[in-house]
Design a protein around this motif. Structure first.
Motif, PDB file in Angstrom:
ATOM      1  N   VAL A   1      -4.076  -2.393  -0.949  1.00  0.00           N
ATOM      2  CA  VAL A   1      -3.913  -1.033  -1.538  1.00  0.00           C
ATOM      3  C   VAL A   1      -4.460  -0.038  -0.422  1.00  0.00           C
ATOM      4  CG1 VAL A   1      -4.422   0.252  -3.378  1.00  0.00           C
ATOM      5  CG2 VAL A   1      -3.894  -2.098  -3.646  1.00  0.00           C
ATOM      6  N   PHE A   2      -3.629   1.005  -0.271  1.00  0.00           N
ATOM      7  CA  PHE A   2      -4.291   1.770   0.561  1.00  0.00           C
ATOM      8  C   PHE A   2      -4.470   3.169  -0.229  1.00  0.00           C
ATOM      9  CE2 PHE A   2      -2.168   0.543   4.999  1.00  0.00           C
ATOM     10  CZ  PHE A   2      -3.241  -0.285   5.053  1.00  0.00           C
ATOM     11  N   ASP A   3      -5.554   4.061   0.071  1.00  0.00           N
ATOM     12  CA  ASP A   3      -5.742   5.153  -0.585  1.00  0.00           C
ATOM     13  C   ASP A   3      -5.158   6.471   0.359  1.00  0.00           C
ATOM     14  OD1 ASP A   3      -6.607   7.746  -1.434  1.00  0.00           O
ATOM     15  OD2 ASP A   3      -8.379   6.805  -2.350  1.00  0.00           O
ATOM     16  N   LEU A   4      -3.954   6.520   0.025  1.00  0.00           N
ATOM     17  CA  LEU A   4      -3.264   7.652   0.746  1.00  0.00           C
ATOM     18  C   LEU A   4      -3.233   9.167   0.232  1.00  0.00           C
ATOM     19  CD1 LEU A   4      -0.078   5.872   1.870  1.00  0.00           C
ATOM     20  CD2 LEU A   4      -2.251   5.930   3.121  1.00  0.00           C
ATOM     21  N   ALA A   5      -4.094   9.992   0.709  1.00  0.00           N
ATOM     22  CA  ALA A   5      -4.328  11.553   0.149  1.00  0.00           C
ATOM     23  C   ALA A   5      -4.555  11.494  -1.511  1.00  0.00           C
ATOM     24  CB  ALA A   5      -3.056  12.407   0.677  1.00  0.00           C
ATOM     25  N   GLY A   6      -5.278  10.558  -1.883  1.00  0.00           N
ATOM     26  CA  GLY A   6      -5.689  10.216  -3.261  1.00  0.00           C
ATOM     27  C   GLY A   6      -4.802   9.440  -4.122  1.00  0.00           C
ATOM     28  N   THR A   7      -3.690   9.094  -3.394  1.00  0.00           N
ATOM     29  CA  THR A   7      -2.736   8.064  -4.322  1.00  0.00           C
ATOM     30  C   THR A   7      -3.092   6.601  -3.882  1.00  0.00           C
ATOM     31  OG1 THR A   7      -1.038   9.856  -4.360  1.00  0.00           O
ATOM     32  CG2 THR A   7      -0.248   7.471  -4.517  1.00  0.00           C
ATOM     33  N   LYS A   8      -3.049   5.808  -4.679  1.00  0.00           N
ATOM     34  CA  LYS A   8      -3.149   4.337  -4.529  1.00  0.00           C
ATOM     35  C   LYS A   8      -1.907   3.710  -4.237  1.00  0.00           C
ATOM     36  CE  LYS A   8      -7.772   4.335  -4.797  1.00  0.00           C
ATOM     37  NZ  LYS A   8      -8.506   3.722  -5.890  1.00  0.00           N
ATOM     38  N   VAL A   9      -1.621   3.234  -3.284  1.00  0.00           N
ATOM     39  CA  VAL A   9      -0.231   2.479  -2.824  1.00  0.00           C
ATOM     40  C   VAL A   9      -0.334   1.190  -2.420  1.00  0.00           C
ATOM     41  CG1 VAL A   9       1.760   2.826  -1.184  1.00  0.00           C
ATOM     42  CG2 VAL A   9       0.503   4.895  -1.733  1.00  0.00           C
ATOM     43  N   GLY A  10       0.325   0.325  -3.204  1.00  0.00           N
ATOM     44  CA  GLY A  10       0.315  -0.988  -3.009  1.00  0.00           C
ATOM     45  C   GLY A  10       1.112  -1.596  -2.166  1.00  0.00           C
ATOM     46  N   LEU A  11       0.863  -2.439  -1.243  1.00  0.00           N
ATOM     47  CA  LEU A  11       1.522  -2.867   0.029  1.00  0.00           C
ATOM     48  C   LEU A  11       1.930  -4.214  -0.207  1.00  0.00           C
ATOM     49  CD1 LEU A  11      -1.264  -1.699   2.524  1.00  0.00           C
ATOM     50  CD2 LEU A  11       0.801  -0.314   1.682  1.00  0.00           C
TER      51      LEU A  11
ATOM     52  N   GLY B   1      -4.871  -1.686  -8.825  1.00  0.00           N
ATOM     53  CA  GLY B   1      -4.923  -0.103  -8.753  1.00  0.00           C
ATOM     54  C   GLY B   1      -3.796   0.746  -8.264  1.00  0.00           C
ATOM     55  N   ALA B   2      -2.861   0.170  -7.734  1.00  0.00           N
ATOM     56  CA  ALA B   2      -1.687   0.649  -7.139  1.00  0.00           C
ATOM     57  C   ALA B   2      -0.935   1.753  -8.061  1.00  0.00           C
ATOM     58  CB  ALA B   2      -0.929  -0.173  -6.753  1.00  0.00           C
ATOM     59  N   GLN B   3      -0.610   2.687  -7.861  1.00  0.00           N
ATOM     60  CA  GLN B   3      -0.010   3.851  -8.622  1.00  0.00           C
ATOM     61  C   GLN B   3       1.437   3.983  -8.163  1.00  0.00           C
ATOM     62  OE1 GLN B   3      -2.860   6.696  -7.308  1.00  0.00           O
ATOM     63  NE2 GLN B   3      -2.850   7.268  -9.733  1.00  0.00           N
ATOM     64  N   LEU B   4       1.710   3.299  -6.955  1.00  0.00           N
ATOM     65  CA  LEU B   4       3.037   3.383  -6.398  1.00  0.00           C
ATOM     66  C   LEU B   4       3.102   2.047  -5.588  1.00  0.00           C
ATOM     67  CD1 LEU B   4       4.855   6.294  -4.651  1.00  0.00           C
ATOM     68  CD2 LEU B   4       4.351   4.483  -3.209  1.00  0.00           C
ATOM     69  N   ILE B   5       4.415   1.640  -5.066  1.00  0.00           N
ATOM     70  CA  ILE B   5       4.201   0.413  -4.571  1.00  0.00           C
ATOM     71  C   ILE B   5       5.323   0.576  -3.144  1.00  0.00           C
ATOM     72  CG2 ILE B   5       5.205  -1.995  -4.433  1.00  0.00           C
ATOM     73  CD1 ILE B   5       4.768  -2.046  -7.461  1.00  0.00           C
ATOM     74  N   THR B   6       4.859   0.123  -2.223  1.00  0.00           N
ATOM     75  CA  THR B   6       5.901   0.323  -0.873  1.00  0.00           C
ATOM     76  C   THR B   6       6.134  -1.155  -0.700  1.00  0.00           C
ATOM     77  OG1 THR B   6       6.331   1.258   1.212  1.00  0.00           O
ATOM     78  CG2 THR B   6       4.000   0.571   0.724  1.00  0.00           C
ATOM     79  N   VAL B   7       7.518  -1.453   0.016  1.00  0.00           N
ATOM     80  CA  VAL B   7       7.806  -2.631   0.518  1.00  0.00           C
ATOM     81  C   VAL B   7       8.419  -2.477   2.023  1.00  0.00           C
ATOM     82  CG1 VAL B   7       9.413  -4.531   0.330  1.00  0.00           C
ATOM     83  CG2 VAL B   7       8.428  -3.298  -1.846  1.00  0.00           C
ATOM     84  N   PRO B   8       7.522  -1.982   2.999  1.00  0.00           N
ATOM     85  CA  PRO B   8       8.153  -1.825   4.395  1.00  0.00           C
ATOM     86  C   PRO B   8       8.727  -3.276   5.039  1.00  0.00           C
ATOM     87  CG  PRO B   8       5.767  -2.193   4.327  1.00  0.00           C
ATOM     88  CD  PRO B   8       5.873  -1.903   2.640  1.00  0.00           C
ATOM     89  N   SER B   9       9.971  -2.918   5.397  1.00  0.00           N
ATOM     90  CA  SER B   9      10.741  -4.188   5.829  1.00  0.00           C
ATOM     91  C   SER B   9      11.337  -3.835   7.299  1.00  0.00           C
ATOM     92  CB  SER B   9      11.799  -4.545   4.612  1.00  0.00           C
ATOM     93  OG  SER B   9      11.155  -4.617   3.497  1.00  0.00           O
ATOM     94  N   ASN B  10      11.649  -5.121   7.764  1.00  0.00           N
ATOM     95  CA  ASN B  10      12.499  -4.994   8.840  1.00  0.00           C
ATOM     96  C   ASN B  10      13.881  -5.951   8.777  1.00  0.00           C
ATOM     97  OD1 ASN B  10      13.487  -5.111  11.563  1.00  0.00           O
ATOM     98  ND2 ASN B  10      11.992  -6.618  12.432  1.00  0.00           N
ATOM     99  N   ASN B  11      14.840  -5.675   8.726  1.00  0.00           N
ATOM    100  CA  ASN B  11      16.164  -6.249   8.390  1.00  0.00           C
ATOM    101  C   ASN B  11      17.023  -6.352   9.501  1.00  0.00           C
ATOM    102  OD1 ASN B  11      15.061  -6.685   5.813  1.00  0.00           O
ATOM    103  ND2 ASN B  11      16.358  -5.261   4.748  1.00  0.00           N
TER     104      ASN B  11
END
Length: 554
Positions: free
Chosen positions: A390-400, A419-429
């Protein structure tokens, strides 16, 4: 005194009876139907919006397995599994040939075969569609855990991103969603069977009729009742997020030999976004998301790579998540996401916790090498991280959740409970070319959005990148193998759905339902085997009453 022999009544239409005599081709009807049911399950998955095909698939599977012996159920289930897994997983052989693809599909089909055995065993029980659907979820739960940490790709829930049952993901996660689909399909077959029996006999047994009606109506009414849980309102305001798709120089496994070009592509797209922001053509993002493997050059060990990343991040003036491969002097590689601040540089990292067997590390390497020399392309294994991302990016908790991790319930749920308020799924396909893999994975992210009521952002090296709202709707997406940047304002949420709160409890309850059905079936079978022996021991006394009764016997 003469005795009249009354013929036993013929089985009602739709009831189980001895195999009919006739054309030798009849023996292939059930195996062919099993294969067809698996093929329909495959066709219900993206990129086709044919989610409803899962219902006739389970109805046909119910017809195939009901009343069969467990051994026959295993074989028929295996055919259904091959019909499902072989086309679903064809992308795994995109660059390494058919042997790994066929081997993986054959192994995963064993779990469907085990489900077929269990469904056949419980199919003679009252309320059997409920037990059968539970057995399917039991098999999915096992497949998501073993071997090598499991492979949940192809869970029925992941084919339902466009379906009417999707709101159930917010109630009980992917297990409940998959259970509802299987239950409704089995219920439809049982409704058909009861209708044919009614036409033959005119009888309407209330208990079985109620079970059939519930099997069909309960999933549908449950999904309707769960609709209020599908909420995309902004509880914690909004965030403007940018997802960068830099693209790769060429397809296939060898794209990694162009590592610097991949990094430069993502940096160039980010600088272009910075220019668009200055000119007022795009809004200033609060943070930027690069995909997995956007820098396969370790920026901690290579100053040139660090300078390229730092220049792009300073240009856009927002914290940026970089997907990198870290290569420490000793030990295993790390598939890492780096939080890169425009002023401070790298400030936090997340190491992928569920690394992919045979992709990021090779278990049993000497043995596997006997079948495919491509294993040596993974010359150095990746190691797994241990901390929730979970990163705090400019005040937004982003789940990884990095790429493959999106398929695992726990890997996404952990970020939200932390605590993530948003989720990101970085991928390489890029490794899988233009196959259906990227669409299958995107559907997982859509289901996760509803399951946890979170916006989900999917940045991918080569496509399809997307921004998804908490109700599962895709608000923007890229084309495959096309450089692009998505900039969207998304709602932030912090409330927890019942699925998030309960965690593995719904799955455990469904597994318990399956275990109860299997135990009941085993007990009935044991009693049936003991009965002839008991009658023989008493000299057949238990049959005397039937000799003179009015049951149609002599």
């Amino acid at each position: 005194m003469s005795a009249t022999i009354t013929p036993a009544p013929a089985p009602a239409s739709g009831a189980e009876g001895p195999p009919a005599q006739g054309s030798p081709l009849r023996r292939f009807v059930r195996p062919a139907t099993a294969l067809l049911s698996g093929l329909l399950l495959f066709l219900s998955f993206p990129p086709r919006p044919l989610w409803w095909l899962a219902l006739p698939a389970f109805a046909l599977l119910g017809w195939t397995l009901r009343g069969r012996r467990p051994r026959a159920g295993f074989g028929l289930g295996y055919l259904a599994g091959l019909g499902f897994m072989l086309p679903l997983l064809i992308w795994t052989g995109e660059e390494v040939g058919p042997v790994p693809w066929v081997a993986l599909a054959a192994i995963e089909a064993l779990f469907v075969a085990a489900a077929g055995l269990g469904i056949a065993a419980v199919s003679r029980l009252p309320w059997w569609p409920f037990f059968a659907a539970g057995v399917w979820i039991l098999a999915e739960a096992a497949r998501a855990r073993v071997p090598f940490g499991g492979f949940p790709w192809g869970k029925i829930a992941f084919g339902q991103a466009d379906g009417v049952f999707l709101p159930l993901a917010a109630v009980g996660g992917t297990p409940l969603l998959g259970f509802a689909v299987a239950l409704c399909g089995f219920g439809l077959y049982e409704a058909y069977r009861r209708f044919r029996a009614y036409r033959a006999t005119g009888a309407v047994p209330r208990g079985p009729l109620a079970a059939t009606a519930l099997a069909v109506l309960l999933p549908v009414t449950g999904a309707v009742a769960a609709l209020p849980l599908v909420d995309d309102s902004a509880e914690d305001g909004t965030a403007t997020v940018a997802a960068v798709q830099g693209n790769v120089p060429r397809l296939g496994l060898d794209f990694n030999s162009q590592r610097r070009a991949v990094l430069d592509n993502h940096a160039a797209r980010t600088r272009e976004l910075a220019e668009a922001v200055k000119e007022g053509r795009e809004p200033q993002p609060d943070f930027v998301l690069w995909p997995e493997n956007s820098s396969d050059i370790d920026p901690y060990a290579n100053g040139d790579a660090a300078d390229v990343i730092d220049g792009a991040v300073r240009a856009i003036g927002a914290p940026t998540v970089i997907g990198a491969v870290l290569a420490p002097p000793t030990g295993k590689l790390r598939n890492t996401l780096i939080q890169w601040d425009p002023e401070l540089g790298p400030v936090a990292t997340y190491d992928k916790r569920h690394v992919q067997p045979f992709g990021e590390y090779i278990p049993m390497r000497p043995f596997v090498r006997l079948f495919n020399s491509n294993v040596d392309r993974v010359s150095r294994d990746f190691g797994a991280g241990t901390k929730v991302g979970v990163f705090d990016l400019a005040g937004t908790k982003v789940g990884l959740a990095t790429c493959y991790e999106a398929a695992f319930d726990w890997a996404v749920r952990d970020t939200v409970t932390h605590g993530a308020q948003l989720i990101t799924v970085p991928s390489n396909n890029a490794t899988f070319g233009r196959s259906e893999m990227t669409y299958q994975q995107l559907a997982m992210s859509r289901v996760r959005a509803v399951e946890h009521s979170r916006s989900v952002v999917v940045p991918v090296t080569s496509g399809v990148s997307a921004v998804i709202r908490p109700d599962g709707e895709i608000v923007s997406q890229t084309k495959m193998f096309t450089p692009d940047v998505l900039v969207e304002e998304v709602p932030l949420r912090s409330s927890l759905t019942p699925a998030t709160r309960m965690g593995t409890l719904p799955e455990a309850l469904l597994v318990a339902l399956a275990a109860a059905g299997l135990g009941w079936s085993a007990l009935r079978s044991a009693r049936a085997r003991r009965k002839p022996a008991e009658e023989a021991a008493t000299g057949g006394a238990g049959t005397e009453g039937s000799a003179t009764g009015g049951s149609g016997a002599a």
